[in-house]
Design a protein around this motif. Structure first.
Motif, short mmCIF file in Angstrom:
data_model
loop_
_atom_site.label_atom_id
_atom_site.label_comp_id
_atom_site.label_asym_id
_atom_site.label_seq_id
_atom_site.Cartn_x
_atom_site.Cartn_y
_atom_site.Cartn_z
N ASN A 29 -13.67 -1.98 10.67
CA ASN A 29 -13.69 -1.03 9.56
C ASN A 29 -13.19 0.31 10.07
OD1 ASN A 29 -14.86 -2.85 7.70
ND2 ASN A 29 -16.88 -2.48 8.60
N LYS A 73 -11.18 4.33 8.94
CA LYS A 73 -11.00 5.35 7.90
C LYS A 73 -9.74 6.14 8.20
CE LYS A 73 -13.44 9.18 5.65
NZ LYS A 73 -14.68 10.01 5.63
N SER A 125 -5.63 -7.36 3.97
CA SER A 125 -6.19 -7.75 5.27
C SER A 125 -6.89 -9.10 5.23
CB SER A 125 -7.15 -6.68 5.78
OG SER A 125 -8.20 -6.48 4.85
N VAL A 144 -2.87 -2.89 9.68
CA VAL A 144 -3.57 -2.16 8.62
C VAL A 144 -2.87 -2.49 7.31
CG1 VAL A 144 -4.32 0.08 7.74
CG2 VAL A 144 -4.15 -0.31 10.23
N SER A 145 -3.59 -3.15 6.40
CA SER A 145 -2.96 -3.61 5.17
C SER A 145 -4.00 -3.73 4.05
CB SER A 145 -2.28 -4.96 5.39
OG SER A 145 -1.86 -5.54 4.18
N GLU A 146 -3.52 -3.57 2.82
CA GLU A 146 -4.38 -3.78 1.65
C GLU A 146 -4.71 -5.27 1.51
OE1 GLU A 146 -5.70 -1.47 -0.21
OE2 GLU A 146 -4.67 0.17 0.83
N GLU A 179 -9.28 7.32 3.21
CA GLU A 179 -9.61 6.02 2.61
C GLU A 179 -10.13 5.05 3.68
OE1 GLU A 179 -6.23 4.47 0.66
OE2 GLU A 179 -6.05 6.12 -0.79
N LYS A 180 -11.08 4.21 3.27
CA LYS A 180 -11.58 3.18 4.16
C LYS A 180 -10.63 1.99 4.16
CE LYS A 180 -16.48 4.36 3.80
NZ LYS A 180 -17.83 3.86 3.46
N LYS A 181 -10.34 1.51 5.35
CA LYS A 181 -9.40 0.39 5.49
C LYS A 181 -9.93 -0.60 6.51
CE LYS A 181 -5.29 3.20 4.51
NZ LYS A 181 -4.86 2.50 3.29
N ASN A 182 -9.41 -1.82 6.44
CA ASN A 182 -9.72 -2.84 7.45
C ASN A 182 -8.54 -2.96 8.41
OD1 ASN A 182 -12.25 -3.55 6.45
ND2 ASN A 182 -11.37 -5.02 5.00
#
Length: 283
Positions: free
Chosen positions: A227, A229, A208, A204-206, A235-238
């Motif tokens: 995808n 959350k 991604s 999980v990283s900004e 916040e939604k994350k990849n």
């Protein structure tokens, strides 16, 4: 072609280890630790007119036919190479380094060293979808149809040899041989798991997208993006998920450390991976 050469290099290494374990440690003490070799030692005790080598050839021919019919030709050809190579290596040892007596008097030391060396070799050969012959082929058939681990398959198929060894050489050697077969099965499975071990990595990283590009382009491995959350922040994350070997995992971890020290990473051991880039699902 490169993959085939690598397969046979590993098979050669494995069969040399099997031959060394048998010749230098197990055979001098008459430890019939399963396989065609163990069965041949027992039969030779009752029918000394037949040499151990001749008995092994007969046993392996019968089992090769079964292996070809049930497991397939690829397994058969590689097994013939490994089995004949093991026998030839033992013959070379006999000519170059003849042994008149056990290396040491302590039978336990001979048993432990012999089993560990030969079982690791068998594990290496098994991992290349081959066998050193003998009852290993039966273990492979059991694994194919019932999903039983190869080491346990060897244990099942060799148990009757232990009973015969007990009658031939007495209960003491029979019990030592039984101990050797149990240890043999454990070491084979441990070796196969160690060779096949991969890492499943969840990231999980900004960054991604950068991480995904590195996995695909630099490591030449696949990845899946989910995808998600965050439960705390909302916040939604990849989430990037990939399965890679241990060497590539070290590279990936170093890359992520360089671009995002706040990345959240979970790592799990995976002992078998089937599909593109890994072991063929048909093997």
């Amino acid at each position: 072609m490169k993959g085939k050469i690598k397969e046979y290099v590993f098979i050669t290494l494995g069969m040399i280890m099997v031959a060394a374990g048998l010749y230098f440690f197990l055979m001098p003490q008459k430890l019939a630790v399963g396989g065609a070799n163990g069965l041949a030692i027992v039969i030779n005790h009752w029918i000394p007119i037949l040499s151990i080598g001749a008995i092994m050839i007969i046993i392996n021919i019968v089992l090769f036919i079964i292996g070809f019919l049930i497991v397939g030709t690829s397994f058969g050809f590689k097994t013939i190479y490994a089995s004949l190579g093991t026998s030839i290596t033992i013959s070379l040892f006999e000519r170059v380094i003849p042994i008149q007596q056990p290396l040491v008097e302590d039978i336990i030391i001979q048993l432990i060293f012999g089993v560990f060396i030969s079982a690791i070799g068998m594990g290496i050969v098994f991992n290349q979808n081959a066998s050193t012959g003998g009852t290993d082929i039966i273990a492979k058939i059991i694994n194919k149809f019932f999903g039983i681990e190869l080491g346990k398959g060897v244990l099942i198929s060799d148990f009757i040899i232990i009973i015969m060894a007990g009658f031939a050489f007495g209960p003491e050697l029979g019990m030592y041989s039984l101990l050797g077969i149990i240890l043999n099965g454990v070491v084979i499975d441990w070796t196969i798991e160690g060779i096949s071990l991969c890492k499943e990595v969840n990231i999980v990283s900004e960054y991604s997208n950068d991480i995904k590009e590195y996995i695909v382009n630099d490591l030449e491995r696949g990845a899946t993006i989910y995808n998600a959350k965050g439960a705390y922040t909302g916040e939604k994350k990849n989430v990037v998920v990939t399965v890679i070997d241990r060497r590539d995992f070290i590279k990936l971890k170093s890359y992520i450390k360089g671009i995002d020290k706040d990345a959240f990473i979970t790592v799990s051991n995976v002992y078998e991976v089937l599909g593109d880039g890994f072991k063929n699902i048909e093997e």
